[in-house]
Design a protein around this motif. Structure first.
Motif, short mmCIF file in Angstrom:
data_model
loop_
_atom_site.label_atom_id
_atom_site.label_comp_id
_atom_site.label_asym_id
_atom_site.label_seq_id
_atom_site.Cartn_x
_atom_site.Cartn_y
_atom_site.Cartn_z
N PRO A 51 0.79 -1.24 0.00
CA PRO A 51 0.00 0.00 0.00
C PRO A 51 0.82 1.28 0.00
CG PRO A 51 0.04 -0.95 2.20
CD PRO A 51 0.72 -1.95 1.29
N ASP A 52 2.09 1.21 0.40
CA ASP A 52 2.87 2.43 0.56
C ASP A 52 3.91 2.65 -0.53
OD1 ASP A 52 4.28 0.22 1.31
OD2 ASP A 52 5.33 1.18 2.98
N VAL A 53 3.83 1.87 -1.62
CA VAL A 53 4.79 1.99 -2.72
C VAL A 53 4.03 2.03 -4.04
CG1 VAL A 53 6.83 1.00 -3.83
CG2 VAL A 53 6.46 0.66 -1.38
N ASP A 54 4.48 2.87 -4.96
CA ASP A 54 3.85 2.97 -6.26
C ASP A 54 4.63 2.10 -7.24
OD1 ASP A 54 2.18 3.78 -8.29
OD2 ASP A 54 3.25 5.65 -8.68
N LEU A 55 4.15 0.89 -7.50
CA LEU A 55 4.85 -0.06 -8.36
C LEU A 55 4.11 -0.23 -9.68
CD1 LEU A 55 5.82 -2.93 -5.88
CD2 LEU A 55 7.20 -0.97 -6.59
N GLY A 56 4.85 -0.11 -10.77
CA GLY A 56 4.29 -0.37 -12.09
C GLY A 56 4.69 -1.75 -12.58
N ASN A 57 4.52 -1.98 -13.86
CA ASN A 57 4.90 -3.26 -14.45
C ASN A 57 6.41 -3.28 -14.71
OD1 ASN A 57 2.12 -3.98 -14.66
ND2 ASN A 57 1.97 -2.77 -16.52
N SER A 58 6.97 -4.47 -14.80
CA SER A 58 8.38 -4.60 -15.13
C SER A 58 8.59 -5.80 -16.03
CB SER A 58 9.24 -4.75 -13.86
OG SER A 58 9.10 -6.04 -13.30
N ALA A 59 9.64 -5.75 -16.83
CA ALA A 59 9.98 -6.85 -17.74
C ALA A 59 11.47 -7.13 -17.65
CB ALA A 59 9.59 -6.49 -19.18
N GLY A 60 11.82 -8.27 -17.07
CA GLY A 60 13.21 -8.65 -16.98
C GLY A 60 14.02 -7.95 -15.91
N ARG A 61 13.39 -7.08 -15.14
CA ARG A 61 14.15 -6.34 -14.12
C ARG A 61 14.70 -7.27 -13.05
NH1 ARG A 61 12.01 -0.93 -10.88
NH2 ARG A 61 13.81 -0.68 -9.54
N LEU A 62 13.96 -8.31 -12.72
CA LEU A 62 14.39 -9.26 -11.69
C LEU A 62 15.23 -10.39 -12.26
CD1 LEU A 62 11.07 -9.57 -9.64
CD2 LEU A 62 13.03 -8.09 -9.17
N GLY A 63 15.31 -10.47 -13.57
CA GLY A 63 16.05 -11.55 -14.22
C GLY A 63 15.33 -11.97 -15.49
N GLU A 64 16.05 -12.62 -16.38
CA GLU A 64 15.45 -13.08 -17.63
C GLU A 64 14.29 -14.03 -17.34
OE1 GLU A 64 16.07 -12.15 -20.74
OE2 GLU A 64 17.46 -10.66 -19.93
N GLY A 65 13.19 -13.82 -18.05
CA GLY A 65 12.04 -14.69 -17.88
C GLY A 65 11.16 -14.33 -16.70
N ILE A 66 11.44 -13.19 -16.04
CA ILE A 66 10.63 -12.76 -14.89
C ILE A 66 10.06 -11.38 -15.18
CG2 ILE A 66 10.54 -12.29 -12.43
CD1 ILE A 66 12.99 -14.04 -12.06
#
Length: 264
Positions: free
Chosen positions: A110-125
């Motif tokens: 609730p206290d963070v504004d998170l959008g979509n991500s592609a590959g930020r955490l690793g390939e395929g994530i």
């Protein structure tokens, strides 16, 4: 009542916002797409009366309170396993996608504004949060396979683990450029370039480096001030320190120490 409508009703009972998606597809059927996602029963019923075979989409982020991790195939699953081995496993509601991947549904912080991500955490994530949606069971993938709850985790949605939120957290805002806010005609442009470099150093500092970097920058600023740089740059460095997440009192104390300490 079709199985797709029954599933959609079950999701809105959980407080999730849903939308109809093309049968065996991923494209929303409504005019405004994701913006039409709702938890209103009458609207949801009308949609699936019109499109009884429509896949079910769930809006992620604030509308449904969901942060979804999308693991694509073996690569995504393997990279996620490495992250869990490093940070810890948090079991949550899990879906097998029709494409051979997995969706992990966590509570949206609730206290963070998170959008979509592609590959930020690793390939395929990939992740889906504010401004995103996922296809949910019993929808049918273009391959003909169904999305299905796996039962491998738990029937409840676990809060997003702190380490996941930290990895996805947006970087702090870049401090104001001296070229826009601190430079006046007659200032030395070489001094300006050096000081902008100090601001860049602070913006790139990792959490454990922030205070040491700030002290180092204050020492360098002392040299610039001795060469005639504007004293207003001290306040700009304060702003850069605060932008990294440090408290203002701590920032001013560290800068004061640097300005009064040795220059080398």
């Amino acid at each position: 009542m079709s199985e797709f409508l029954a599933a959609a009703v079950g999701y809105i009972d959980r407080g999730w916002a849903v939308l109809p998606v093309a049968p065996r597809g991923k494209v929303p059927l409504t005019r405004h797409g994701l913006k039409d996602a709702t938890s209103d029963f009458e609207q949801v019923e009308a949609w699936w009366r019109r499109w009884p075979q429509a896949n079910v989409g769930i809006a992620t982020g604030p509308p449904s309170g969901l942060l979804v991790v999308d693991l694509d195939g073996r690569e995504g699953l393997g990279n996620w396993a490495q992250l869990e081995a490093r940070h810890g496993v948090v079991l949550t509601l899990e879906t097998a996608t029709g494409g051979g991947g997995v969706h992990l549904l966590y509570g949206y912080p609730p206290d963070v504004d998170l959008g979509n991500s592609a590959g930020r955490l690793g390939e395929g994530i990939d992740t889906r949060a504010k401004g995103g949606y996922v296809i949910a069971p019993p929808s049918i993938h273009p391959s003909g396979r169904r999305y299905a709850w796996t039962g491998a985790g738990t029937t409840r949605v676990a809060p997003a683990p702190a380490w996941l939120v930290d990895l996805l957290r947006p970087p702090p805002p870049r401090p104001p450029s001296v070229a826009r806010h601190g430079w006046q005609p007659g200032n030395d442009r070489h001094q300006l370039a050096r000081f902008n470099g100090l601001l860049d150093t602070m913006a790139a500092a990792r959490p454990r480096q922030r205070n040491d970097r700030l002290y180092w920058c204050a020492c360098r600023l002392r040299e610039l001030l001795a060469e005639g740089a504007p004293p207003e740059w001290v306040e700009l460095l304060v702003g850069a320190g605060v932008a990294t997440g440090l408290g203002e009192t701590e920032v001013r104390k560290t800068i004061k120490s640097g300005l009064e300490g040795p220059t080398r």
